[in-house]
Design a protein around this motif. Structure first.
Motif, PDB file in Angstrom:
ATOM      1  N   VAL A 170       0.838  -1.204   0.000  1.00 47.10           N
ATOM      2  CA  VAL A 170       0.000   0.000   0.000  1.00 47.10           C
ATOM      3  C   VAL A 170       0.873   1.254   0.000  1.00 47.10           C
ATOM      4  O   VAL A 170       0.710   2.143  -0.843  1.00 47.10           O
ATOM      5  N   GLY A 171       1.820   1.331   0.945  1.00 44.17           N
ATOM      6  CA  GLY A 171       2.699   2.504   1.001  1.00 44.17           C
ATOM      7  C   GLY A 171       3.528   2.654  -0.258  1.00 44.17           C
ATOM      8  O   GLY A 171       3.682   3.766  -0.795  1.00 44.17           O
ATOM      9  N   GLY A 172       4.039   1.544  -0.754  1.00 44.20           N
ATOM     10  CA  GLY A 172       4.800   1.585  -2.000  1.00 44.20           C
ATOM     11  C   GLY A 172       3.928   1.944  -3.186  1.00 44.20           C
ATOM     12  O   GLY A 172       4.390   2.548  -4.155  1.00 44.20           O
ATOM     13  N   GLY A 173       2.643   1.566  -3.117  1.00 48.09           N
ATOM     14  CA  GLY A 173       1.705   1.958  -4.167  1.00 48.09           C
ATOM     15  C   GLY A 173       1.529   3.464  -4.219  1.00 48.09           C
ATOM     16  O   GLY A 173       1.497   4.069  -5.305  1.00 48.09           O
ATOM     17  N   PHE A 174       1.442   4.081  -3.043  1.00 56.70           N
ATOM     18  CA  PHE A 174       1.403   5.544  -2.999  1.00 56.70           C
ATOM     19  C   PHE A 174       2.674   6.108  -3.634  1.00 56.70           C
ATOM     20  O   PHE A 174       2.641   7.114  -4.345  1.00 56.70           O
ATOM     21  N   GLY A 175       3.807   5.439  -3.353  1.00 58.02           N
ATOM     22  CA  GLY A 175       5.073   5.875  -3.929  1.00 58.02           C
ATOM     23  C   GLY A 175       5.080   5.784  -5.450  1.00 58.02           C
ATOM     24  O   GLY A 175       5.642   6.655  -6.130  1.00 58.02           O
ATOM     25  N   ILE A 176       4.443   4.749  -5.999  1.00 62.25           N
ATOM     26  CA  ILE A 176       4.335   4.618  -7.459  1.00 62.25           C
ATOM     27  C   ILE A 176       3.545   5.785  -8.040  1.00 62.25           C
ATOM     28  O   ILE A 176       3.938   6.397  -9.050  1.00 62.25           O
ATOM     29  N   VAL A 177       2.415   6.107  -7.417  1.00 62.61           N
ATOM     30  CA  VAL A 177       1.605   7.241  -7.872  1.00 62.61           C
ATOM     31  C   VAL A 177       2.423   8.527  -7.812  1.00 62.61           C
ATOM     32  O   VAL A 177       2.420   9.340  -8.749  1.00 62.61           O
TER      33      VAL A 177
END
Length: 242
Positions: A170-177
């Motif tokens: 989830v946190g890394g997904g925010f990082g991708i965005v």
């Protein structure tokens, strides 16, 4: 003699497996790049935006050339390497280990992660390109990332019981965005504005480009808070799984 042996033992380097050494190296570079990226993100949002409102038009080309442009270069590359090292760490140390234990391929979860968060960014890119109000964009960002996070946590093929896989997912997904905002909106828009200003012919749509870059930057500042929470919770707070 015993005291000398005990003292010498303090200087003995710990032994690590190759995987442990890799994890340490990836985590270290991820931290260094991340501190640089998020530090510059906060600088741009908290310091540079109000500062540029006070700069005389005659001074802006020099500010762009000697401060903004070099800072943006460091900003975009630190963003890329933060995600690169973090993604490698997450995939190799956690997802691959869980997949091996389950006897399946880690590519299912890695692919699902990328699909969910790239689609989420595509939606936000479309909305940002329409230059809505900040409040409208903030509401849409909130809904989109909650749905994306829900989908990943509940439907990822590997690591459904692993807090590391899920929290970083989830946190890394925010990082991708955030990374895609940097390379897909902030950097290209600012580059057009800066290069045009330095050449003496700012683009006709400079105001629109600046507004889109501002919204993307504000989105990143907004997402950085939950991103850091989820990344930290992977170690310090068991939020998902175990």
């Amino acid at each position: 003699m015993h005291h000398l042996i005990a003292f010498a033992a303090l200087w003995v380097m710990p032994t690590h497996t190759g995987k442990e050494a890799l994890a340490f190296i990836l985590r270290w570079f991820h931290f260094i790049m991340g501190i640089t990226w998020i530090g510059l993100l906060y600088f741009f949002n908290l310091v540079n935006v109000p500062f540029m409102k006070q700069v005389d038009a005659a001074m802006k080309p020099k500010v762009f050339q000697y401060m903004t442009l070099p800072a943006l270069q460091l900003f975009r590359w630190s963003a890329l390497f933060t995600v690169f090292f973090g993604f490698w760490y997450w995939s190799e140390i956690y997802v691959a280990a869980d997949a091996e234990r389950m006897g399946v391929s880690p590519l299912s979860t890695i692919g699902f992660f990328l699909l969910v968060w790239i689609v989420a960014w595509g939606i936000l890119f479309f909305v940002t390109s329409k230059t809505p109000s900040g409040y409208v964009l903030g509401a849409i960002v909130t809904v989109v990332v909650i749905i994306a996070g829900y989908l990943f946590v509940n439907f990822t093929p590997v690591g459904q019981d692993d807090n590391h896989v899920l929290a970083i997912g989830v946190g890394g997904g925010f990082g991708i965005v955030m990374l895609f905002n940097v390379w897909g909106i902030i950097w290209p828009n600012q580059k057009k504005i800066i290069n045009g200003t330095l050449a003496g012919s700012p683009p006709a749509n400079a105001a629109t480009l600046a507004r889109q870059a501002f919204l993307a930057s504000r989105t990143n500042a907004f997402l950085s808070v939950p991103m850091l929470f989820f990344m930290a919770s992977s170690y310090h707070y068991v939020l998902f799984g175990k």
